[in-house]
Design a protein around this motif. Structure first.
Motif, PDB file in Angstrom:
ATOM      1  N   THR A  12       1.063  -1.404   0.179  1.00 54.17           N
ATOM      2  CA  THR A  12       0.165   0.337  -0.107  1.00 54.17           C
ATOM      3  C   THR A  12       0.469   1.158   0.406  1.00 54.17           C
ATOM      4  OG1 THR A  12      -0.242   0.644   2.176  1.00 54.17           O
ATOM      5  CG2 THR A  12      -1.648  -1.347   1.649  1.00 54.17           C
TER       6      THR A  12
ATOM      7  N   GLY B 209      -0.038   3.055   1.465  1.00 56.34           N
ATOM      8  CA  GLY B 209      -0.211   4.344   3.260  1.00 56.34           C
ATOM      9  C   GLY B 209      -2.018   5.119   3.336  1.00 56.34           C
TER      10      GLY B 209
ATOM     11  N   HIS C 120      -7.557   2.422   4.403  1.00 55.87           N
ATOM     12  CA  HIS C 120      -8.901   3.371   4.483  1.00 55.87           C
ATOM     13  C   HIS C 120      -9.585   1.509   4.602  1.00 55.87           C
ATOM     14  CE1 HIS C 120      -9.209   2.793   0.540  1.00 55.87           C
ATOM     15  NE2 HIS C 120      -8.620   3.856   0.445  1.00 55.87           N
TER      16      HIS C 120
ATOM     17  N   GLY D  20     -10.531   0.179   2.305  1.00 59.15           N
ATOM     18  CA  GLY D  20     -10.556  -0.543   1.109  1.00 59.15           C
ATOM     19  C   GLY D  20      -9.769  -1.517   1.277  1.00 59.15           C
ATOM     20  N   HIS D  21      -8.223  -0.477   1.712  1.00 61.06           N
ATOM     21  CA  HIS D  21      -6.961  -1.390   2.397  1.00 61.06           C
ATOM     22  C   HIS D  21      -7.514  -2.239   3.265  1.00 61.06           C
ATOM     23  CE1 HIS D  21      -6.191   2.442   1.178  1.00 61.06           C
ATOM     24  NE2 HIS D  21      -4.450   2.433   0.739  1.00 61.06           N
TER      25      HIS D  21
ATOM     26  N   LEU E   5      -8.598  -5.481   1.951  1.00 62.48           N
ATOM     27  CA  LEU E   5      -7.438  -6.740   1.563  1.00 62.48           C
ATOM     28  C   LEU E   5      -6.507  -7.229   2.306  1.00 62.48           C
ATOM     29  CD1 LEU E   5      -7.839  -4.511  -1.526  1.00 62.48           C
ATOM     30  CD2 LEU E   5      -5.305  -3.967  -1.782  1.00 62.48           C
TER      31      LEU E   5
ATOM     32  N   TYR F 258       0.935  13.889  -1.235  1.00 61.65           N
ATOM     33  CA  TYR F 258       0.170  12.293  -1.097  1.00 61.65           C
ATOM     34  C   TYR F 258      -0.462  12.817   0.702  1.00 61.65           C
ATOM     35  CZ  TYR F 258      -1.717   7.445  -1.857  1.00 61.65           C
ATOM     36  OH  TYR F 258      -2.927   7.244  -0.825  1.00 61.65           O
TER      37      TYR F 258
ATOM     38  N   TYR G 166      -1.882  -9.550  -1.886  1.00 60.03           N
ATOM     39  CA  TYR G 166      -3.510  -9.173  -2.223  1.00 60.03           C
ATOM     40  C   TYR G 166      -3.729  -7.384  -2.856  1.00 60.03           C
ATOM     41  CZ  TYR G 166      -4.656 -12.829   0.248  1.00 60.03           C
ATOM     42  OH  TYR G 166      -4.422 -14.194   0.698  1.00 60.03           O
TER      43      TYR G 166
ATOM     44  N   GLY H 119      -6.210  -4.082  -5.087  1.00 62.11           N
ATOM     45  CA  GLY H 119      -7.699  -4.206  -4.663  1.00 62.11           C
ATOM     46  C   GLY H 119      -8.482  -4.066  -6.309  1.00 62.11           C
TER      47      GLY H 119
ATOM     48  N   ASP I 223      -8.330  -0.405  -8.309  1.00 57.28           N
ATOM     49  CA  ASP I 223      -6.822   0.211  -9.443  1.00 57.28           C
ATOM     50  C   ASP I 223      -6.989  -1.161 -10.967  1.00 57.28           C
ATOM     51  OD1 ASP I 223      -5.298   2.270  -7.646  1.00 57.28           O
ATOM     52  OD2 ASP I 223      -6.005   1.185  -7.030  1.00 57.28           O
TER      53      ASP I 223
ATOM     54  N   PRO J  61     -12.713  -7.539  -4.454  1.00 56.72           N
ATOM     55  CA  PRO J  61     -13.454  -6.065  -4.846  1.00 56.72           C
ATOM     56  C   PRO J  61     -13.410  -4.642  -3.881  1.00 56.72           C
ATOM     57  CG  PRO J  61     -14.969  -8.058  -2.919  1.00 56.72           C
ATOM     58  CD  PRO J  61     -12.883  -7.828  -3.767  1.00 56.72           C
ATOM     59  N   ILE J  62     -14.205  -3.723  -4.923  1.00 56.51           N
ATOM     60  CA  ILE J  62     -13.919  -2.151  -4.777  1.00 56.51           C
ATOM     61  C   ILE J  62     -14.853  -2.043  -3.472  1.00 56.51           C
ATOM     62  CG2 ILE J  62     -15.029  -0.432  -5.853  1.00 56.51           C
ATOM     63  CD1 ILE J  62     -14.179  -0.907  -8.699  1.00 56.51           C
TER      64      ILE J  62
ATOM     65  N   ALA K  78     -15.971   5.359  -4.638  1.00 57.41           N
ATOM     66  CA  ALA K  78     -14.634   4.225  -4.749  1.00 57.41           C
ATOM     67  C   ALA K  78     -13.924   4.616  -3.721  1.00 57.41           C
ATOM     68  CB  ALA K  78     -14.450   4.227  -5.306  1.00 57.41           C
TER      69      ALA K  78
HETATM   70  P1  AMP Z   1      -2.823   2.387  -2.770  1.00 58.64           P
HETATM   71  O1  AMP Z   1      -2.981   2.794  -1.439  1.00 58.64           O
HETATM   72  O2  AMP Z   1      -3.656   3.688  -3.588  1.00 58.64           O
HETATM   73  O3  AMP Z   1      -1.893   2.130  -3.346  1.00 58.64           O
HETATM   74  O4  AMP Z   1      -3.760   0.914  -2.537  1.00 58.64           O
HETATM   75  C1  AMP Z   1      -3.028   0.266  -2.080  1.00 58.64           C
HETATM   76  C2  AMP Z   1      -3.698  -1.179  -2.405  1.00 58.64           C
HETATM   77  O5  AMP Z   1      -5.180  -1.083  -1.941  1.00 58.64           O
HETATM   78  C3  AMP Z   1      -3.984  -1.472  -4.016  1.00 58.64           C
HETATM   79  O6  AMP Z   1      -4.414  -2.546  -4.437  1.00 58.64           O
HETATM   80  C4  AMP Z   1      -5.822  -0.685  -4.369  1.00 58.64           C
HETATM   81  O7  AMP Z   1      -6.007  -1.234  -5.487  1.00 58.64           O
HETATM   82  C5  AMP Z   1      -6.529  -1.133  -2.947  1.00 58.64           C
HETATM   83  N1  AMP Z   1      -7.010  -0.432  -2.618  1.00 58.64           N
HETATM   84  C6  AMP Z   1      -7.040   1.037  -2.668  1.00 58.64           C
HETATM   85  N2  AMP Z   1      -8.678   1.497  -2.303  1.00 58.64           N
HETATM   86  C7  AMP Z   1      -9.547   0.254  -2.691  1.00 58.64           C
HETATM   87  C8  AMP Z   1     -11.100   0.059  -2.593  1.00 58.64           C
HETATM   88  N3  AMP Z   1     -11.729   1.311  -2.440  1.00 58.64           N
HETATM   89  N4  AMP Z   1     -11.560  -1.080  -2.216  1.00 58.64           N
HETATM   90  C9  AMP Z   1     -11.013  -2.201  -2.456  1.00 58.64           C
HETATM   91  N5  AMP Z   1      -9.496  -1.781  -2.828  1.00 58.64           N
HETATM   92  C10 AMP Z   1      -8.502  -0.627  -2.575  1.00 58.64           C
END
Ligand code: AMP
Length: 285
Positions: free
Chosen positions: A30, A32, A35, A37-38, A41, A72, A146, A148, A151, A175-176, A184
């Motif tokens: 990630t 960081g 939320h 979503g993370h 996973l 960021y 894992y 998401g 993306d 899943p999202i 999202a």
């Molecule tokens: P990021 O920190 O944005 O790089 O995301 C890290 C991981 O979390 C990536 O595999 C993203 O696809 C996943 N992710 C971010 N937002 C969501 C979401 N709303 N639902 C599911 N997975 C997510």
């Protein structure tokens, strides 16, 4: 929960120590500012593996020169607290200099599924993603990793890289996760002002309409994309970067949807770039 900041050798040793306890290792990379979503996973990894490793790293290599690397959002302490609660075994929080030598000159470039969509609008982005993910895979040597479906293109690019370079890891798509009103979840949502947040709802709303159109029997990709554009136009705070229907695994162009497809979009809401997608068909192949 073990926390390792910095040194890659410390990380390797810690993972090897954990692996000796037996079972499989799941890994969730990630950037960081975590939320739900993370955390979805993370929960999946914790439920499927004896050991779960999470990395938190805002990877400069995947940001373009005019993108939001500096801005960021970051909150390492809160992230670690959340991960500890989820039962994560090890969190790795390197700085750029811990992962990249000053004269780093080796990159991983996927040249198929990364071409269009975000690959076209963010040159170098997937090169940065693939390079850091492969490095992290080498360091953690996970059995499963894992990602998401939020993306979606990234997930397909990683699958392709792992297949092409024979990386012994199983890629698991998740899943999202959305807010109740459909938006999202994204770390970048914090950039949105209240009126922008309201405008941003048009993304998921447009995808819902497209899905309904598909479910009613429409198979013409241009018509479905057109319905999304229609929903997005008219709000001056929305700038559409792309709305495209692609084959769900190859991400190749589609005129008629006869096999699973993904409808993907990138829209700037004010200065914030958001992406979202929906699968049309039988789900993630
Ligand atoms: P990021 O920190 O944005 O790089 O995301 C890290 C991981 O979390 C990536 O595999 C993203 O696809 C996943 N992710 C971010 N937002 C969501 C979401 N709303 N639902 C599911 N997975 C997510």
């Amino acid at each position: 929960m073990l926390r390792i900041d910095g040194n890659v050798e410390k990380l390797r040793r810690a993972v090897r120590g954990l692996r000796q306890e037996g079972g499989t290792v799941g890994f969730v990379p990630t950037m960081g500012y975590l939320h739900e979503g993370h955390l979805s996973l993370v929960r999946k990894s914790v439920s499927e593996n004896q050991t779960t490793v999470v990395s938190i790293f805002v990877n400069p290599l995947q940001f373009g020169p005019n993108e939001d690397y500096e801005a960021y959002p970051r909150d390492l302490e809160k992230d670690c607290m959340l991960l500890e609660k989820e039962g994560v075994d090890l969190v790795y929080c390197p700085k750029p200099e811990d992962l990249y030598h000053p004269d780093h000159s080796t990159y991983v470039v996927e040249e198929g599924v990364s071409r269009d969509l975000c690959g076209a609008s963010r040159p170098g982005h997937f090169r940065g993603v693939c390079t850091v993910v492969l490095k992290l895979f080498h360091l953690v040597e996970p059995d499963r990793a894992y990602f998401g479906e939020k993306d979606y293109q990234q997930l397909q690019v990683i699958r392709r890289m792992v297949r092409d370079l024979n990386v012994p890891v199983e890629i698991r798509g998740c899943p999202i996760v959305r807010e109740q009103d459909g938006l999202a979840l994204s770390s970048r949502n914090v950039y949105l002002s209240p009126p922008e947040r309201a405008s941003a709802l048009a993304l998921s709303r447009s995808l819902k309409k497209a899905k309904a159109l598909y479910d009613s029997g429409e198979r013409d990709a241009a018509k479905i994309a057109g319905c999304v554009r229609e929903e997005l136009k008219g709000d001056p705070s929305l700038y559409v970067e792309y709305v495209e229907v692609k084959d769900a695994s190859e991400l190749s162009a589609l005129k008629t949807i006869e096999r699973p497809a993904v409808l993907a979009l990138a829209v700037r809401v004010g200065k914030t770039r958001l992406i979202d997608n929906v699968i049309l068909g039988e789900g993630n192949p």
